[in-house]
Scaffold this motif. Structure first.
Motif, PDB file in Angstrom:
ATOM      1  N   ASP A   2       0.852  -1.152  -0.176  1.00  0.00           N
ATOM      2  CA  ASP A   2       0.136   0.051   0.078  1.00  0.00           C
ATOM      3  C   ASP A   2       1.030   1.181   0.182  1.00  0.00           C
ATOM      4  N   TYR A   4       0.109   4.260  -0.068  1.00  0.00           N
ATOM      5  CA  TYR A   4      -0.548   5.332   1.011  1.00  0.00           C
ATOM      6  C   TYR A   4      -0.654   4.776   2.552  1.00  0.00           C
ATOM      7  N   GLN A  12      -8.212  10.795   5.467  1.00  0.00           N
ATOM      8  CA  GLN A  12      -8.534  10.635   4.244  1.00  0.00           C
ATOM      9  C   GLN A  12      -9.080  11.761   3.574  1.00  0.00           C
ATOM     10  N   TYR A 277     -16.993   6.435  -2.917  1.00  0.00           N
ATOM     11  CA  TYR A 277     -16.050   5.506  -3.234  1.00  0.00           C
ATOM     12  C   TYR A 277     -16.243   4.426  -1.605  1.00  0.00           C
ATOM     13  N   ASP A 279     -14.477   1.753  -1.459  1.00  0.00           N
ATOM     14  CA  ASP A 279     -13.088   1.479  -1.096  1.00  0.00           C
ATOM     15  C   ASP A 279     -12.164   2.660  -1.473  1.00  0.00           C
ATOM     16  N   ARG A 281      -9.013   3.143  -0.797  1.00  0.00           N
ATOM     17  CA  ARG A 281      -7.556   2.970  -1.184  1.00  0.00           C
ATOM     18  C   ARG A 281      -7.582   2.313  -2.675  1.00  0.00           C
ATOM     19  N   THR A 282      -8.602   1.747  -3.001  1.00  0.00           N
ATOM     20  CA  THR A 282      -8.614   1.261  -4.552  1.00  0.00           C
ATOM     21  C   THR A 282      -8.764   2.625  -5.378  1.00  0.00           C
ATOM     22  N   ALA A 283      -9.650   3.583  -4.802  1.00  0.00           N
ATOM     23  CA  ALA A 283      -9.997   4.663  -5.645  1.00  0.00           C
ATOM     24  C   ALA A 283      -8.447   5.703  -5.844  1.00  0.00           C
ATOM     25  N   ASP A 285      -5.664   4.288  -5.673  1.00  0.00           N
ATOM     26  CA  ASP A 285      -4.692   3.426  -6.525  1.00  0.00           C
ATOM     27  C   ASP A 285      -4.957   3.804  -8.103  1.00  0.00           C
ATOM     28  N   THR A 286      -6.239   4.059  -8.317  1.00  0.00           N
ATOM     29  CA  THR A 286      -6.858   4.222  -9.945  1.00  0.00           C
ATOM     30  C   THR A 286      -6.671   5.588 -10.141  1.00  0.00           C
TER      31      THR A 286
END
Length: 367
Positions: A2, A4, A12, A277, A279, A281-283, A285-286
Motif C-alpha cells: 500500500d 498510501y 482521508q 467510493y 473502497d 484505497r482502490t480509488a 490507486d486508480t
C-alpha cells in the motif's frame, strides 16, 4: 504494498480536498488558455519619425470567473492544511478540545523560531499538550515555516499561500492581469528592435517593438495571464503559481503534517469526487497522477501540434496540394494522437524524415 499506508483513515479527507483544489485549478487554467487564444491584444503600427512603433491599441478584459476560481483553489489548498492540522490534534488529544481551543487551531505562518513558540504557548493553545515545543507535531509544523528561508521568506510557499488567501478572504478576489510573455520575430531580423516586456500589466499605448519605415517583419506574441502576490506586488504566471502551491501542499505540507516525512508517495492530485467510493484505497490507486497544470500543458501542446502538423506536411511535395484535407485530418486528431504524431517527427532528418512525412500524408488522405 500500500503506497498510501502513511495516510490514516482519520486523514482521508485530505485526498478529497486536494482533488477539489485540482479541479478548480483546471477550470481556472482552461479559462486562461481560452482567453489567450482569442484576440487578447490588438496592435497597430504607428509612425514616429523614421520608425514604425508596434503599439498596443486594445487589451481584452480578463474573464472574472478565472480570478475567482483561482481564489477558490488557493483557499481550498489552505483549508486542506487547516483541516489536516485540526484533525490531527483532535485525534491525538486525550480529552475533547474546548470550544476556545477548537477556534484556536490554525496553521501558523511565522517569521522566527520565537514567533512559532509564542504561537504554541499562547492561550488557548498552551493547554493543548500535543502542540507544545518538543512534541513531534510541533516539529512537523516547525519544518514547514517560512523562517527556514532566512533571505527569502516572502517567497516561501506557506507565506505566499497565506498572503493570497488572506487577501482574497478579507479584501478582494485574486488580482489577475495580462502581461507580455514574449514577442519574437518569426525569422531572425536585424531591423526590428523588440522592447523588453514590462513587468506589469500591459496597457493601451505600450510600444512592443520598433522598426524602420518600409521594413516588414512578422512577429509572434505570447501573452501571459498572471496573478499578483499581495505582499510583494510581483506578478507570476497564474497557472505556474497555482501549480507550485498545489504541489507544495500535496507533496510537502500534507505528508509532513500527517507522516512527519516527505519521503512518501504523494497523494494523487486528480480524483473524481463527484462519486462516492466504497473502497478508498482502490480509488487512490486508480486516480490520475497528473496534476491540473500538467494536463493543461498537454492540452496546449496538443493544440499546438494540431496547428503545426499541416504546415509540416504541406512542405512535402506529396502533400503540397492537399491543404484542406491535411488541415481537416489534423483538426480531428485526439490530444494523444496529435502529440504522438508531432513528437514522432522530432529529431528526424533526411530520408527518415521524408519517409515519416510521406506515411503521415498517406494516413491523412486515406482517413
Amino acid at each position: 504494498m500500500d503506497r498510501y499506508a502513511w495516510l490514516p483513515s482519520h486523514q482521508q479527507h485530505a485526498a478529497y480536498s486536494l482533488a477539489h483544489a485540482d479541479t478548480l485549478i483546471e477550470r481556472a487554467g482552461r479559462i486562461a488558455l481560452d482567453h489567450t487564444r482569442r484576440d487578447t491584444v490588438a496592435l497597430d503600427d504607428i509612425v514616429v519619425g523614421d520608425f514604425v512603433a508596434m503599439t498596443l491599441t486594445d487589451v481584452a478584459l480578463l474573464p472574472q470567473a478565472m480570478v475567482r476560481l483561482a481564489s477558490d483553489a488557493l483557499n481550498q489548498l489552505r483549508s486542506t492544511l487547516e483541516h489536516v492540522l485540526y484533525v490531527e490534534v483532535e485525534h491525538r488529544v486525550s480529552v475533547p478540545l474546548t470550544s476556545g481551543q477548537a477556534r484556536g487551531m490554525e496553521m501558523p505562518c511565522t517569521s522566527s523560531v520565537d514567533k512559532l513558540q509564542e504561537w504554541a504557548t499562547k492561550r488557548p493553545r498552551r493547554d493543548v499538550d500535543v502542540l507544545q515545543p518538543g512534541t513531534d507535531l510541533y516539529q512537523r509544523i516547525a519544518h514547514l515555516q517560512p523562517f527556514h528561508r532566512r533571505n527569502s521568506q516572502d517567497a516561501h510557499p506557506l507565506k505566499v499561500l497565506v498572503e493570497h488567501t488572506n487577501h482574497s478572504k478579507h479584501r478582494t478576489p485574486s488580482i489577475g492581469a495580462t502581461l507580455i510573455g514574449a514577442l519574437r520575430p518569426d525569422r531572425p531580423s536585424d531591423d526590428i528592435q523588440v522592447t523588453t516586456p514590462p513587468d506589469r500589466p500591459i496597457k493601451v499605448g505600450d510600444v512592443l517593438a520598433t522598426l524602420p519605415i518600409g521594413h516588414v517583419v512578422e512577429v509572434s506574441l505570447w501573452p501571459k495571464v498572471s496573478i499578483q502576490r499581495p505582499h510583494t506586488k510581483t506578478w507570476h504566471i497564474l497557472i505556474h503559481e497555482l501549480r507550485d502551491l498545489e504541489s507544495w501542499v500535496r507533496r510537502i505540507a500534507v505528508p509532513m503534517l500527517i507522516a512527519g516525512s516527505t519521503d512518501v508517495s504523494p497523494l494523487p492530485p486528480h480524483l473524481d469526487i463527484t462519486v462516492g467510493y466504497a473502497d478508498f484505497r482502490t480509488a487512490l490507486d486508480t486516480a490520475d497522477h497528473s496534476p491540473a497544470a500538467d494536463r493543461l500543458e498537454r492540452l496546449l501542446g496538443a493544440e499546438i501540434a494540431r496547428e503545426a502538423l499541416p504546415g509540416v506536411l504541406l512542405l512535402h511535395s506529396h502533400g503540397v496540394s492537399h491543404d484542406q484535407a491535411l488541415t481537416a485530418w489534423a483538426a480531428a486528431l485526439s490530444d494523444d494522437e496529435a502529440l504522438q504524431r508531432h513528437e514522432s517527427l522530432q529529431g528526424l532528418q533526411g530520408h527518415s524524415l521524408d519517409a515519416a512525412v510521406r506515411t503521415m500524408i498517406d494516413e491523412a488522405l486515406n482517413a
